[in-house]
Design an enzyme around this catalytic site. Sequence first.
Site, PDB file in Angstrom:
ATOM      1  N   ARG A 176       0.846  -1.219   0.024  1.00 52.76           N
ATOM      2  CA  ARG A 176      -0.464   0.315   0.174  1.00 52.76           C
ATOM      3  C   ARG A 176       1.169   1.123  -0.118  1.00 52.76           C
ATOM      4  NH1 ARG A 176      -5.536  -0.387   2.105  1.00 52.76           N
ATOM      5  NH2 ARG A 176      -5.439   2.227   3.075  1.00 52.76           N
ATOM      6  N   ASP A 188      -3.583  -0.117  -4.173  1.00 45.17           N
ATOM      7  CA  ASP A 188      -4.481  -0.534  -2.915  1.00 45.17           C
ATOM      8  C   ASP A 188      -5.052  -1.658  -3.272  1.00 45.17           C
ATOM      9  OD1 ASP A 188      -6.885  -0.271  -1.544  1.00 45.17           O
ATOM     10  OD2 ASP A 188      -7.131   1.931  -1.907  1.00 45.17           O
ATOM     11  N   LYS A 199       0.386 -18.290   5.275  1.00 46.14           N
ATOM     12  CA  LYS A 199      -0.613 -18.913   6.699  1.00 46.14           C
ATOM     13  C   LYS A 199      -1.252 -17.272   7.682  1.00 46.14           C
ATOM     14  CE  LYS A 199       0.620 -19.676  11.327  1.00 46.14           C
ATOM     15  NZ  LYS A 199       0.852 -18.990  12.201  1.00 46.14           N
ATOM     16  N   HIS A 227       5.755 -22.023   7.756  1.00 42.25           N
ATOM     17  CA  HIS A 227       7.280 -22.049   7.763  1.00 42.25           C
ATOM     18  C   HIS A 227       8.077 -23.388   8.070  1.00 42.25           C
ATOM     19  CE1 HIS A 227       6.192 -20.526  11.427  1.00 42.25           C
ATOM     20  NE2 HIS A 227       8.294 -20.304  11.342  1.00 42.25           N
ATOM     21  N   LYS A 265      11.761 -25.537   7.508  1.00 45.69           N
ATOM     22  CA  LYS A 265      13.380 -25.509   8.502  1.00 45.69           C
ATOM     23  C   LYS A 265      14.262 -26.706   8.155  1.00 45.69           C
ATOM     24  CE  LYS A 265      10.445 -22.789  12.372  1.00 45.69           C
ATOM     25  NZ  LYS A 265      11.132 -22.566  13.170  1.00 45.69           N
ATOM     26  N   GLU A 309       7.148 -21.337  23.339  1.00 47.35           N
ATOM     27  CA  GLU A 309       8.134 -19.788  22.934  1.00 47.35           C
ATOM     28  C   GLU A 309       7.843 -19.027  24.617  1.00 47.35           C
ATOM     29  OE1 GLU A 309       7.274 -18.420  18.948  1.00 47.35           O
ATOM     30  OE2 GLU A 309       5.140 -19.199  19.905  1.00 47.35           O
ATOM     31  N   ASP A 344      -2.856 -20.510  15.651  1.00 49.78           N
ATOM     32  CA  ASP A 344      -2.123 -19.731  14.856  1.00 49.78           C
ATOM     33  C   ASP A 344      -1.081 -20.643  14.894  1.00 49.78           C
ATOM     34  OD1 ASP A 344       0.291 -17.770  15.122  1.00 49.78           O
ATOM     35  OD2 ASP A 344       0.953 -18.518  17.170  1.00 49.78           O
ATOM     36  N   HIS A 391       2.447 -25.533  12.767  1.00 53.08           N
ATOM     37  CA  HIS A 391       2.984 -25.987  12.499  1.00 53.08           C
ATOM     38  C   HIS A 391       2.949 -27.424  13.238  1.00 53.08           C
ATOM     39  CE1 HIS A 391       3.697 -22.047  10.848  1.00 53.08           C
ATOM     40  NE2 HIS A 391       3.919 -21.596  12.359  1.00 53.08           N
ATOM     41  N   LYS A 421       2.928 -18.897  24.659  1.00 53.47           N
ATOM     42  CA  LYS A 421       3.978 -17.904  24.739  1.00 53.47           C
ATOM     43  C   LYS A 421       4.221 -18.032  26.327  1.00 53.47           C
ATOM     44  CE  LYS A 421       2.694 -16.513  20.575  1.00 53.47           C
ATOM     45  NZ  LYS A 421       3.749 -16.630  19.684  1.00 53.47           N
TER      46      LYS A 421
HETATM   47  C1  BG6 Z   1       4.339 -18.235  13.252  1.00 50.47           C
HETATM   48  C2  BG6 Z   1       3.395 -17.475  14.138  1.00 50.47           C
HETATM   49  O1  BG6 Z   1       3.673 -18.994  12.546  1.00 50.47           O
HETATM   50  O2  BG6 Z   1       5.462 -19.278  14.542  1.00 50.47           O
HETATM   51  C3  BG6 Z   1       4.112 -17.669  15.726  1.00 50.47           C
HETATM   52  O3  BG6 Z   1       2.386 -16.629  13.557  1.00 50.47           O
HETATM   53  C4  BG6 Z   1       5.437 -17.750  16.384  1.00 50.47           C
HETATM   54  O4  BG6 Z   1       3.002 -16.349  16.617  1.00 50.47           O
HETATM   55  C5  BG6 Z   1       5.705 -18.918  15.392  1.00 50.47           C
HETATM   56  O5  BG6 Z   1       6.222 -16.951  17.083  1.00 50.47           O
HETATM   57  C6  BG6 Z   1       6.690 -19.120  15.643  1.00 50.47           C
HETATM   58  O6  BG6 Z   1       7.697 -19.778  14.302  1.00 50.47           O
HETATM   59  P1  BG6 Z   1       9.497 -19.861  15.049  1.00 50.47           P
HETATM   60  O7  BG6 Z   1       9.678 -20.200  13.723  1.00 50.47           O
HETATM   61  O8  BG6 Z   1      10.389 -18.855  15.485  1.00 50.47           O
HETATM   62  O9  BG6 Z   1       9.186 -21.490  15.779  1.00 50.47           O
END
Ligand code: BG6
Length: 486
Positions: free
Chosen positions: A47, A88, A145, A175, A179, A213, A232, A237, A335
């Site tokens: 944007r 936009d 995602k 993602h 890894k 985390e 999330d 994951h 978290k």
């Molecule tokens: C993301 C989540 O997909 O993955 C985050 O939205 C999370 O909340 C993150 O912190 C963790 O990824 P990684 O690679 O740091 O383990």
Amino acid sequence: MTTRPANLLVIFGATGDLAQRMLLPSLFGLERDRLLPEALKVLGCARSELDTEAFVQQARETLEPHAGADDGDALDRLLGRLEYRPVDLAAKTSTGKLVREIKRRRNDGDVLFHLSTAPRWYPTICSALAEAGLDDPGTRVMLEKPIGHDLQSSTEINEGVGQAFAEDQVYRVDHYLGKDGVQNLLALRFSNALFEPIWNARHIEQVQITVAETVGLEERAGYYDEYGAMRDMVQNHMLQLLCLTAMEPPSRFKPTAVRNEKLKVLNSLRPISGSDLEANSVAGQYTTGAIDGKTVPGYLEELGSDSSTETFVALRTHIDNWRWSGVPFYLRTGKRLPRRVTEIYIQFRQVPHSIFSGAAGSLKPNSLIIRLQPEEHISLCLMNKKPGLDRNGVHLSQVALDLDRHSAFDQENRRIAYERLYLDAIEGNGTLFVRRDEVEAAWSWVDTILEGWHTRELAPKQYQAGTWGPSSAVAMTERHGHSWRE
Ligand code: BG6
């Protein structure tokens, strides 16, 4: 038409946080190793009313801290590939103008569109691409995602995208699959003869997957409070890690073979509902506490308002098939836990009979610990005789065979997950991306739990930041004679 490397990468959301933290640094990593196609151009779109010069300057500032003394040329080469166009997405004319320009300048190679915007824009962008004639087999779209908020919204987004593109043109990112340690899980399982014969309910007592985390809300309060830990982390994951741990051997490391096996796992997951819900699921929310000796605020204080969003989830589930019958899979993520760790813990069954009668108390079952983060480390824990002249029975002790992947392969740099994902998407290899039916099967399983919590009005239980979640998460394992690995 055969897949060719893309010579144009278009990033929607190119000024966003993900682009700064991951995408540009990943392209830089690839550039440094000369892994990007010679002709590749990267067009950033967002944007912000920037011009190419300002975008390149921003990218330079983002990348300079990543550049070593010898990386000046690579940085210049990458910056030389970048261009920028403001767009936009809410204005059809603006999107239309952009995609027509892309269509005009598209030359011979394939094009990769990376949609790193809010997912509600995916159908809009995809239909604009199709209208401009950019939906031929040489186009690939990479989607971030979360694909939706539940099964219904995910289906709507996937439908919208599916009207423009065939499934094999769609690259859904998780993602974690990018890894290296996660890919090594497949190498460990399927390139060693040692594990597969015992990778089943006859020999495995329990499996635990932890993604812990220490961070809290970071800068994403709006997003996180709407999603919570289940949507999330678990929906994507954690379930992907579960699939790779539990799936049958695919016939080859190719998209269809791997995804078919993952899907079978997702479809075999026992739903957690009804009377099982409270026994087999725990939601938590952190309150003020301390991590690494520093006081951190509670979730509600960080958020600045009331909320019943869960920041911790623990689940006990089963995979109802022959291989895993009766084996509990414990999943845990949160978290503000005491330390950052992503780990898969496989506990094998106890030996059927101990010949060391005096040592029975110290006999521990074998276990395999596959740590993916913060460092990649594999430990196989075995019983050993403690050296010495035991006169009242053999003394046993558990010792780990350790494989530290960084020291074992110290010549390799650590790669960002997106480097692998970009490389594969640019080259048209979808093995490490998630297929639509996987995403939807995962939502369907997760939705059942979320609906159960909602119907039974089960609010998240509080846990102090810096602890391993509510005590009921501990009780959930101990009731069955298991304990979380800490
Ligand atoms: C993301 C989540 O997909 O993955 C985050 O939205 C999370 O909340 C993150 O912190 C963790 O990824 P990684 O690679 O740091 O383990």
